[in-house]
Design a protein around this motif. Structure first.
Motif, PDB file in Angstrom:
ATOM      1  N   LEU A 152      32.907  53.318  40.673  1.00 50.35           N
ATOM      2  CA  LEU A 152      33.426  53.874  39.674  1.00 50.35           C
ATOM      3  C   LEU A 152      34.298  52.779  38.971  1.00 50.35           C
ATOM      4  CD1 LEU A 152      34.426  56.611  38.592  1.00 50.35           C
ATOM      5  CD2 LEU A 152      36.252  56.981  40.261  1.00 50.35           C
ATOM      6  N   SER A 153      34.889  51.998  39.762  1.00 52.44           N
ATOM      7  CA  SER A 153      35.813  50.887  39.173  1.00 52.44           C
ATOM      8  C   SER A 153      34.956  50.102  38.299  1.00 52.44           C
ATOM      9  CB  SER A 153      36.432  50.012  40.298  1.00 52.44           C
ATOM     10  OG  SER A 153      37.452  48.926  39.734  1.00 52.44           O
ATOM     11  N   PHE A 154      33.648  49.737  38.798  1.00 50.49           N
ATOM     12  CA  PHE A 154      32.998  49.047  37.612  1.00 50.49           C
ATOM     13  C   PHE A 154      32.517  49.742  36.378  1.00 50.49           C
ATOM     14  CE2 PHE A 154      28.751  47.816  36.388  1.00 50.49           C
ATOM     15  CZ  PHE A 154      28.829  46.604  36.162  1.00 50.49           C
ATOM     16  N   LYS A 155      32.073  51.042  36.609  1.00 53.35           N
ATOM     17  CA  LYS A 155      31.890  51.878  35.723  1.00 53.35           C
ATOM     18  C   LYS A 155      32.952  51.846  34.781  1.00 53.35           C
ATOM     19  CE  LYS A 155      30.195  56.457  34.258  1.00 53.35           C
ATOM     20  NZ  LYS A 155      29.644  57.712  34.782  1.00 53.35           N
ATOM     21  N   THR A 156      34.162  52.166  35.086  1.00 52.02           N
ATOM     22  CA  THR A 156      35.438  52.241  34.305  1.00 52.02           C
ATOM     23  C   THR A 156      35.705  51.021  33.487  1.00 52.02           C
ATOM     24  OG1 THR A 156      36.314  53.636  35.975  1.00 52.02           O
ATOM     25  CG2 THR A 156      37.859  52.896  34.151  1.00 52.02           C
ATOM     26  N   SER A 157      35.543  49.771  34.301  1.00 54.10           N
ATOM     27  CA  SER A 157      35.551  48.683  33.633  1.00 54.10           C
ATOM     28  C   SER A 157      34.542  48.289  32.145  1.00 54.10           C
ATOM     29  CB  SER A 157      35.722  47.571  34.362  1.00 54.10           C
ATOM     30  OG  SER A 157      36.590  47.363  35.432  1.00 54.10           O
ATOM     31  N   PHE A 158      33.425  48.862  32.727  1.00 52.62           N
ATOM     32  CA  PHE A 158      32.151  48.655  31.805  1.00 52.62           C
ATOM     33  C   PHE A 158      32.751  49.388  30.262  1.00 52.62           C
ATOM     34  CE2 PHE A 158      28.323  49.644  29.848  1.00 52.62           C
ATOM     35  CZ  PHE A 158      27.526  48.513  29.831  1.00 52.62           C
ATOM     36  N   GLU A 159      32.931  50.773  30.594  1.00 49.33           N
ATOM     37  CA  GLU A 159      33.184  51.502  29.697  1.00 49.33           C
ATOM     38  C   GLU A 159      34.353  51.173  28.785  1.00 49.33           C
ATOM     39  OE1 GLU A 159      33.190  55.334  31.469  1.00 49.33           O
ATOM     40  OE2 GLU A 159      31.301  55.637  31.587  1.00 49.33           O
ATOM     41  N   ALA A 160      35.377  50.550  29.387  1.00 49.33           N
ATOM     42  CA  ALA A 160      36.482  50.080  28.749  1.00 49.33           C
ATOM     43  C   ALA A 160      36.505  48.917  27.979  1.00 49.33           C
ATOM     44  CB  ALA A 160      37.539  49.784  29.938  1.00 49.33           C
ATOM     45  N   TYR A 161      35.630  47.917  28.596  1.00 47.46           N
ATOM     46  CA  TYR A 161      35.501  46.616  27.836  1.00 47.46           C
ATOM     47  C   TYR A 161      34.355  46.192  27.191  1.00 47.46           C
ATOM     48  CZ  TYR A 161      39.857  46.075  30.368  1.00 47.46           C
ATOM     49  OH  TYR A 161      41.140  45.961  30.953  1.00 47.46           O
TER      50      TYR A 161
ATOM     51  N   PHE B 236      36.441  45.916  41.392  1.00 41.88           N
ATOM     52  CA  PHE B 236      37.207  45.630  40.135  1.00 41.88           C
ATOM     53  C   PHE B 236      38.586  46.401  40.242  1.00 41.88           C
ATOM     54  CE2 PHE B 236      32.834  44.710  38.945  1.00 41.88           C
ATOM     55  CZ  PHE B 236      33.235  44.270  37.850  1.00 41.88           C
ATOM     56  N   SER B 237      38.731  47.010  41.115  1.00 41.38           N
ATOM     57  CA  SER B 237      40.413  47.474  41.195  1.00 41.38           C
ATOM     58  C   SER B 237      41.168  46.761  41.535  1.00 41.38           C
ATOM     59  CB  SER B 237      40.312  48.837  41.776  1.00 41.38           C
ATOM     60  OG  SER B 237      39.849  48.464  43.174  1.00 41.38           O
ATOM     61  N   LYS B 238      40.734  45.797  42.330  1.00 39.63           N
ATOM     62  CA  LYS B 238      41.663  44.503  43.044  1.00 39.63           C
ATOM     63  C   LYS B 238      42.088  43.525  41.855  1.00 39.63           C
ATOM     64  CE  LYS B 238      40.361  44.481  47.601  1.00 39.63           C
ATOM     65  NZ  LYS B 238      40.031  43.627  49.093  1.00 39.63           N
ATOM     66  N   TYR B 239      41.369  43.253  40.776  1.00 43.07           N
ATOM     67  CA  TYR B 239      41.645  42.211  39.916  1.00 43.07           C
ATOM     68  C   TYR B 239      42.822  42.803  38.705  1.00 43.07           C
ATOM     69  CZ  TYR B 239      37.316  39.989  40.904  1.00 43.07           C
ATOM     70  OH  TYR B 239      36.333  39.117  41.542  1.00 43.07           O
ATOM     71  N   LYS B 240      43.835  41.775  38.842  1.00 43.15           N
ATOM     72  CA  LYS B 240      44.863  42.284  37.884  1.00 43.15           C
ATOM     73  C   LYS B 240      44.149  41.956  36.303  1.00 43.15           C
ATOM     74  CE  LYS B 240      48.609  41.446  41.309  1.00 43.15           C
ATOM     75  NZ  LYS B 240      49.389  40.686  41.630  1.00 43.15           N
ATOM     76  N   ASN B 241      43.684  40.912  36.193  1.00 46.18           N
ATOM     77  CA  ASN B 241      43.242  40.556  34.889  1.00 46.18           C
ATOM     78  C   ASN B 241      41.640  40.502  34.665  1.00 46.18           C
ATOM     79  OD1 ASN B 241      45.958  39.607  34.535  1.00 46.18           O
ATOM     80  ND2 ASN B 241      45.938  37.836  35.533  1.00 46.18           N
ATOM     81  N   ILE B 242      41.312  41.659  35.108  1.00 40.51           N
ATOM     82  CA  ILE B 242      39.838  41.950  34.964  1.00 40.51           C
ATOM     83  C   ILE B 242      39.323  41.493  33.391  1.00 40.51           C
ATOM     84  CG2 ILE B 242      39.698  44.334  34.396  1.00 40.51           C
ATOM     85  CD1 ILE B 242      37.306  42.118  36.403  1.00 40.51           C
ATOM     86  N   LYS B 243      40.199  42.108  32.630  1.00 42.98           N
ATOM     87  CA  LYS B 243      40.130  41.704  30.947  1.00 42.98           C
ATOM     88  C   LYS B 243      39.942  40.352  30.659  1.00 42.98           C
ATOM     89  CE  LYS B 243      43.190  43.070  28.279  1.00 42.98           C
ATOM     90  NZ  LYS B 243      44.167  43.743  27.195  1.00 42.98           N
ATOM     91  N   ALA B 244      40.833  39.476  31.254  1.00 48.84           N
ATOM     92  CA  ALA B 244      41.031  38.044  30.948  1.00 48.84           C
ATOM     93  C   ALA B 244      39.716  37.452  31.741  1.00 48.84           C
ATOM     94  CB  ALA B 244      41.986  37.261  31.439  1.00 48.84           C
ATOM     95  N   ILE B 245      39.232  37.605  32.685  1.00 41.09           N
ATOM     96  CA  ILE B 245      37.961  37.359  33.387  1.00 41.09           C
ATOM     97  C   ILE B 245      36.789  37.465  32.477  1.00 41.09           C
ATOM     98  CG2 ILE B 245      36.523  37.481  35.509  1.00 41.09           C
ATOM     99  CD1 ILE B 245      39.178  37.916  36.896  1.00 41.09           C
ATOM    100  N   LEU B 246      36.809  38.855  31.926  1.00 41.61           N
ATOM    101  CA  LEU B 246      35.703  39.354  31.319  1.00 41.61           C
ATOM    102  C   LEU B 246      35.572  38.362  30.105  1.00 41.61           C
ATOM    103  CD1 LEU B 246      35.681  42.964  32.123  1.00 41.61           C
ATOM    104  CD2 LEU B 246      33.883  41.538  32.697  1.00 41.61           C
ATOM    105  N   TYR B 247      36.632  38.165  29.236  1.00 38.71           N
ATOM    106  CA  TYR B 247      36.602  37.607  27.999  1.00 38.71           C
ATOM    107  C   TYR B 247      36.014  36.142  28.168  1.00 38.71           C
ATOM    108  CZ  TYR B 247      38.263  41.313  24.760  1.00 38.71           C
ATOM    109  OH  TYR B 247      38.287  42.327  24.008  1.00 38.71           O
ATOM    110  N   ILE B 248      36.692  35.504  29.246  1.00 43.14           N
ATOM    111  CA  ILE B 248      36.404  34.174  29.563  1.00 43.14           C
ATOM    112  C   ILE B 248      34.999  34.033  29.705  1.00 43.14           C
ATOM    113  CG2 ILE B 248      36.785  32.350  31.071  1.00 43.14           C
ATOM    114  CD1 ILE B 248      39.682  33.226  31.248  1.00 43.14           C
ATOM    115  N   ALA B 249      34.468  34.723  30.518  1.00 44.49           N
ATOM    116  CA  ALA B 249      32.941  34.915  30.942  1.00 44.49           C
ATOM    117  C   ALA B 249      31.977  34.967  29.653  1.00 44.49           C
ATOM    118  CB  ALA B 249      32.520  35.606  32.179  1.00 44.49           C
ATOM    119  N   VAL B 250      32.520  35.946  28.872  1.00 44.84           N
ATOM    120  CA  VAL B 250      31.708  36.159  27.578  1.00 44.84           C
ATOM    121  C   VAL B 250      32.063  35.041  26.913  1.00 44.84           C
ATOM    122  CG1 VAL B 250      31.458  37.697  25.719  1.00 44.84           C
ATOM    123  CG2 VAL B 250      31.627  38.699  27.810  1.00 44.84           C
ATOM    124  N   LYS B 251      33.080  34.562  26.552  1.00 44.38           N
ATOM    125  CA  LYS B 251      32.972  33.348  25.662  1.00 44.38           C
ATOM    126  C   LYS B 251      32.314  32.176  26.010  1.00 44.38           C
ATOM    127  CE  LYS B 251      35.915  30.258  26.539  1.00 44.38           C
ATOM    128  NZ  LYS B 251      36.573  29.130  27.109  1.00 44.38           N
TER     129      LYS B 251
END
Length: 188
Positions: free
Chosen positions: A15-24, A60-75
C-alpha cells in the motif's frame, strides 16, 4: 503489472509503494520528460525507477525523503539515458557514413589514402629531428609558426626554414609537388 504480489512485501508495504507510485509517478514523468524531451522514454525511465525500488523491497513508509530519492533516481536514470543516446547516435552516424560509402571505389580510395599517409609518415620519420619536430607541431598538432617557435624556443624564421626544408625533403622523397605534400600533411 507493477502492483502484483511479491512474497517479501506485506500489505502495508504494498500500500505504501502504491501510494508513493500514484503520488509521484505523474510529476516524475513530467520531470524526466523535461530532461530528455521524450514522453515515452520518460515514462519508461520513471517506471524503471519504481521497479528497481520495488525489487529492493523497501518500506516506503519509513523513508522521510522518498520524494527526494525518487527525483534523484529519475535524474540519474535520465542522464544515463542521454549518454546512451549519444553513444547510439555516434554509432548510427558511423554506420551511415560507412554504408553511404560502402562502394568498392570508396574502399579503394580509403586504402590509397591510408597508404599515402603511411608513406608520408615514414618520410617524416626520416627528416632530421629539428625538421621533424617542427613539421609535427605544424601539421599534426595544428600549431602556427609563432606557437611552434615558442614551444621549441626558436625563432619564427627558424621554424619557417625547417618547414620549407621539410617540405622540400618530403617532395624529393615522395616525388610529388609541394601542394600535394601540404594537402596530405593537413590530413595527418
Amino acid at each position: 503489472m507493477l502492483y502484483k504480489s511479491n512474497s517479501g512485501f506485506n500489505s502495508t508495504k504494498m500500500l505504501s509503494f502504491k501510494t508513493s507510485f500514484e503520488a509521484y509517478y505523474p510529476s516524475l514523468c513530467f520531470f524526466a520528460n523535461r530532461i530528455i524531451n521524450n514522453e515515452e522514454a520518460a515514462a519508461d525511465i520513471t517506471e524503471d525507477v519504481f521497479i528497481k525500488l520495488w525489487e529492493k523491497k523497501p518500506n516506503f513508509s519509513k523513508y522521510k525523503n522518498i520524494k527526494a530519492i525518487l527525483y534523484i533516481a529519475v535524474k540519474n536514470a535520465c542522464l544515463n539515458y542521454i549518454q546512451q543516446q549519444k553513444r547510439n547516435t555516434a554509432k548510427q552516424h558511423a554506420f551511415a557514413y560507412f554504408a553511404q560509402y560502402e562502394s568498392e571505389d570508396f574502399i579503394l580510395n580509403e586504402i590509397v589514402r591510408a597508404e599515402v599517409l603511411r608513406e608520408v609518415y615514414a618520410a617524416l620519420q626520416q627528416l632530421p629531428p629539428e625538421q621533424r619536430r617542427v613539421m609535427h607541431l605544424l601539421f599534426k598538432e595544428g600549431l602556427d609558426s609563432k606557437q611552434v617557435a615558442e614551444e621549441l624556443n626558436i625563432s619564427i624564421h627558424t621554424v619557417k626554414k625547417h618547414k620549407l626544408n621539410g617540405i622540400k625533403a618530403l617532395k624529393k622523397k615522395l616525388g610529388v609537388s609541394g601542394l600535394v605534400v601540404i594537402a596530405v600533411l593537413a590530413h595527418l
